[in-house]
Design a protein around this motif. Structure first.
Motif, short mmCIF file in Angstrom:
data_model
loop_
_atom_site.label_atom_id
_atom_site.label_comp_id
_atom_site.label_asym_id
_atom_site.label_seq_id
_atom_site.Cartn_x
_atom_site.Cartn_y
_atom_site.Cartn_z
N UNK A 54 0.84 -1.20 0.00
CA UNK A 54 0.00 0.00 0.00
C UNK A 54 0.88 1.25 0.00
N UNK A 55 1.92 1.24 0.81
CA UNK A 55 2.82 2.39 0.89
C UNK A 55 3.57 2.61 -0.43
N UNK A 56 4.22 1.55 -0.90
CA UNK A 56 5.06 1.68 -2.09
C UNK A 56 4.23 2.09 -3.30
N UNK A 57 3.11 1.40 -3.51
CA UNK A 57 2.34 1.64 -4.72
C UNK A 57 1.55 2.94 -4.66
N UNK A 535 10.68 2.45 -8.15
CA UNK A 535 10.25 2.59 -6.76
C UNK A 535 10.24 1.24 -6.08
N UNK A 536 10.80 1.16 -4.88
CA UNK A 536 10.75 -0.11 -4.16
C UNK A 536 11.48 -0.04 -2.84
N UNK A 537 11.45 -1.13 -2.14
CA UNK A 537 11.98 -1.17 -0.78
C UNK A 537 13.50 -1.27 -0.73
N UNK A 615 8.37 10.12 2.21
CA UNK A 615 8.14 8.82 1.57
C UNK A 615 9.21 7.81 1.94
N UNK A 616 10.43 8.28 2.10
CA UNK A 616 11.52 7.33 2.34
C UNK A 616 11.63 6.94 3.82
#
Length: 816
Positions: A54-57, A535-537, A615-616
């Motif tokens: 949910x956060x990443x997307x 974008x990703x972890x 965001x980070x």
RNA sequence: GCGAGAGUGGCGGAACCAGGUAGACGCGCCGGACUUAGGAUCCGGUGCCCGAAAGGGCGUGGGGGUUCGAGUCCCCCCUCUCGCACCA
């Protein structure tokens, strides 16, 4: 909840967007828009979507929508990273087939993504476990094999004697199998490797092209590759007549060598023990190591070892020093053998103390006599070289390269570079993965499966429970084939590939996902790539990102892609945690996103994520959502936005200038924030705007222009409400997500007045509103006349007045 | 141990890049309105201390420095988080 009801509105637009095919990337060559490839790291289908997704997307989707509104032709694809161990473990536990479990989860996640309103181009979607995909994973394996970049070798691995399987390092916890708890042992197995070490230097050099990566990820990769400069030096083993090379970063300490150590796995060790008459001692040591898991051994700090009974000759001074075998020397790094310099290396120092070996100082610390301090510790720092033949009196470490040059001239060694990076072990003795497309023939060895026979299909009817060797080895019809070269009976390779192989090239496939003749269409790849924003972890900082960079370089060398880095821009979202710890089943602290979507709506979930902070940064759900039953603040705000925009759209009243100016300033600020992924501050600016719209309406004014701008700017964050407002309140026929991002009017966005701060000795004493272009003189005059200043100043004399028009006047009374 | 990053109200955070109004925006809390009720909605307040108020003092982990002016720049220290961890 009164007024705005997301549970009615959101599904309505979800269906409309699908009908209208709103998020298809255009392949029309006459499309004049610049291209933008927005990629989110694809999910693993281990259940329904979790908070991390949910956060990443939410962030990735905001970027894709914003970019699209700014006039780009956006490719925003989705797929699933669907092979791997979790599917097997879950299948074993539930008694289903991994395939069934995987595809059911994919379908679940697909529905959830759609419900969240993600702007994916669904027409390009695929799963890495689809034969149409892994066919090309196998093809890539063959290309690496052809180029000598895929090879087999025997290497020690972590082995669980209970589960009868190899375990990844991550699956060994404190020397025990994470699943069954039995002690893990080492086992030598023949495994497939990719030769990523060939690319170590290029992986370092090309970091210049990673123009927008988080610094910490760059650092992690640099450390992982671990380049060290030094020298390679040859020692002769007297009794065996063998020459052995060592790597050292400190050739300046060569004159301090008092012993020599081999790694236990060094190929020369058995013969040296033979010659030295120490076979029995060696066997005891090796047997003990055999029972120790690799990971445990690496953590052990013991200075264990045995004397081999042979001697090495130090090439710089001809001295004979004893040779040892000790596990603190690693076969995987350097040459698997080291020179022991106990005076100037902590580990060698400890080892020498353990075995009573000579400690000889050759670097004298500045301002000391040298010897005395060494009773308790070694000296790894700088100093003056002593007892070092031609280098006596020279400074260290400044002389390192001079020594390396000297070694080369003398024919005793050479300057050398060593890397910490090791080759990538890609074979797995597990079922749920892409079969390695190789046939083993008695006569021809490893033979590639011909390309036209790909894919080597993963058979469905296999007992996939782990048990010794690869499950595929039990399937006779799979194993027994004929050699592609000679046609005689041969055996298929029964290992499958590490899932990181699948995910190292998926982003190429999105460019031409339906191509049945190639892994990807090089022209499509050249059009869309490199990826504009990834974008990703941060958990993928090393493995996935490094492997993908490696694959891209190989493809570049094959002249299939024109660039060498796939992701020049990388954005890492933070983790969603709970009470300071990661969410996990065992802790029972998992919060699921989809029930929140059902209750409050997808827009609310997105805004909660994006408004929580940078965001980070990590989001601690316990801190931002303390009461699960209470309506979230962002949900209430969306309700107020709904009301204020509908009212504004119906009002004929004149819009106050102040509101119009604020709206244009907001466009400027939000645009700026979005360009830097500062979602939290962008949203706060929208809140300020909506609050002012409410005030304007209460005061009898209009707010139509502000309402339109707000509707547009809301689109990347709350796509459903934005659409509802745009089409229903503002009466636009087209989707807000196809509308153009607003431009601000610079004249309107400019501030008219600012607050002039009046200070005395740096303390604020008054504030005055002044025109933005007020002169220095005018500011000084206004400030000196202000009541606050006169009160604070009283009769004290003024020493100095600092004026920074139009924002600040500082009156200084004391002499600095 | 090595490397990287971070310490701001009761809480998430803002003040970025460029030293110039510390605490935007929101949560929570307090008070009020409307209500049978509210976990709904709306209005007001809310860094700490003194003061009835006006106003004043203090305040960005601690200490020092530069500057007219420091959350921001420099030095030292403390704490926390993350990554790597026998890499010769």
């Amino acid at each position: 909840m009164r007024g705005y009801d997301p549970s009615q509105v959101e599904p309505k637009w979800m269906a409309r967007w699908e009908e209208e095919g709103l998020y298809r990337a255009s392949e029309d060559p006459s499309d004049p828009r610049p291209r933008f490839y927005a990629l989110d790291m694809f999910p693993y289908p281990s259940g329904d979507l979790h908070m991390g997704h949910a956060e990443a997307f939410s962030g990735g989707d905001a970027v894709a929508r914003f970019t699209s509104m700014r006039g780009y032709n956006v490719l925003h694809p989705i797929g699933w990273d669907a092979f791997g161990l979790p599917a097997e473990n879950a299948a074993i536990k539930r008694g289903t087939h991994p395939k069934e479990w995987t595809y059911a989860n994919i379908e679940q996640q697909r529905r959830s993504f759609a419900r969240m309103g993600m702007s994916f181009d669904w027409s390009r979607r695929f799963n890495t476990c689809d034969p149409e995909y892994y066919r090309w994973t196998q093809w890539l394996f063959l290309k690496l094999f052809e180029r000598g970049l895929a090879y087999r070798k025997t290497a020690p691995a972590n082995w669980c004697p209970n589960d009868q399987t190899v375990l990844a390092n991550e699956q060994v916890v404190n020397g025990e199998c994470e699943r069954c708890g039995s002690a893990v042992v080492r086992k030598d197995l023949t495994q497939w490797f990719f030769k990523i070490t060939d690319y170590a230097q290029r992986l370092l050099d090309d970091m210049d092209e990673l123009v927008d990566w988080p610094e910490r990820v760059i650092t992690m990769q640099r450390n992982w590759i671990g380049r060290s400069e030094g020298a390679a030096v040859e020692f002769e083993i007297v009794e065996a007549g063998e020459r052995v090379e060592v790597f050292t970063t400190r050739p300046d300490t060569l004159w301090g060598v008092t012993f020599f150590v081999f790694a236990p796995e060094h190929p020369l060790v058995p013969r040296l023990a033979e010659v030295g008459g120490t076979r029995d001692r060696l066997k005891v040591l090796l047997d003990r190591l055999q029972a120790t898991p690799l990971t445990n051994r690496e953590q052990a700090e013991s200075r264990d070892g045995i004397d081999l009974g042979v001697h090495a000759v130090n090439p710089v001074n001809g001295e004979k020093v004893p040779c040892f075998v000790a596990p603190y020397v690693l076969m995987e790094y350097g040459t698997g053998a080291i020179m022991g310099v106990p005076a100037h290396d902590q580990r060698d120092f400890e080892f020498a103390n353990e075995y009573g070996l000579e400690i000889r100082v050759v670097i004298k610390p500045e301002g000391t006599q040298g010897e005395e301090a060494l009773a308790v510790t070694c000296h790894e720092g700088s100093g003056v070289m002593v007892n070092s033949g031609p280098f006596d009196g020279k400074r260290s470490p400044e002389s390192i390269s001079a020594v390396a040059r000297w070694l080369e001239e003398q024919g005793k060694g050479r300057a050398s570079v060593s890397y910490r990076l090791r080759d990538w072990l890609i074979s797995r003795q597990r079922y749920w993965g892409a079969p390695i497309p190789i046939v083993h023939c008695e006569e021809h060895g490893e033979v590639a499966v011909p390309e036209e026979e790909l894919p080597v299909l993963l058979p469905d009817d296999v007992d996939f429970r782990p048990g010794g060797d690869s499950p595929l080895a039990r399937q006779e019809t799979f194993v027994n084939v004929s050699c592609p070269r000679c046609g005689r009976p041969a055996r298929r390779d029964t290992d499958t590939m590490d899932t990181f192989v699948d995910s190292s090239w998926y982003y190429f496939r999105y460019c031409s996902p339906l191509d049945e003749r190639r892994a990807f269409d090089p022209e499509a790849v050249a059009r869309w790539m490199p990826i504009s924003q990834y974008t990703g972890g941060v958990e993928h900082a090393i493995l996935h990102l490094l492997y993908s960079r490696f694959f891209t370089k190989v493809l570049h060398d094959m002249r299939l892609v024109p660039f060498t880095e796939p992701f020049p821009r990388l954005m890492n979202q933070g983790q969603v945690i709970f009470g300071g710890a990661s969410m996990s089943k065992s802790k029972g602290n998992i919060v699921e996103p989809m029930p929140l979507v059902e209750r409050w709506g997808a827009d609310t979930l997105r805004l909660t994520m994006l408004f929580a902070g940078p965001f980070e940064d990590d989001i601690d759900w316990k801190l931002i959502a303390p009461d699960a039953d209470r309506r979230p603040g962002v949900s209430s705000w969306l309700g107020r936005v709904h009301a204020v925009v509908f009212e504004a759209s119906e009002s004929e009243a004149v819009e106050p200038d102040a509101l119009r100016r604020l709206a244009h300033r907001t466009v400027r600020g939000v645009t700026d924030d979005l360009e830097r992924f500062r979602f939290n501050t962008a949203i706060s600016k929208l809140m300020v705007l909506s609050n002012e719209m409410r005030s304007a309406l209460e005061a009898g004014g209009g707010a139509r222009e502000a309402a339109e701008l707000l509707g547009l700017m809301l689109a990347p964050f709350a796509p459903f409400l934005a659409e509802e407002l745009w089409r229903e309140a503002l009466g636009r026929p087209e989707s807000v997500h196809a509308a153009a991002w607003p431009l601000f009017d610079p004249g309107l966005a400019r501030e008219e007045t600012v607050t002039l701060v009046v200070q005395v000795d740096g303390k604020v004493r008054d504030r005055i509103e002044v025109e933005v272009d007020a002169s220095e003189d005018r500011c000084r005059e206004l400030a000196m006349a202000s009541g606050g200043l006169r009160r604070a100043l009283a009769d004290r004399p003024v020493a100095r007045v600092i004026v920074r028009a139009p924002r600040l006047v500082n009156v200084v009374t004391s002499q600095g």
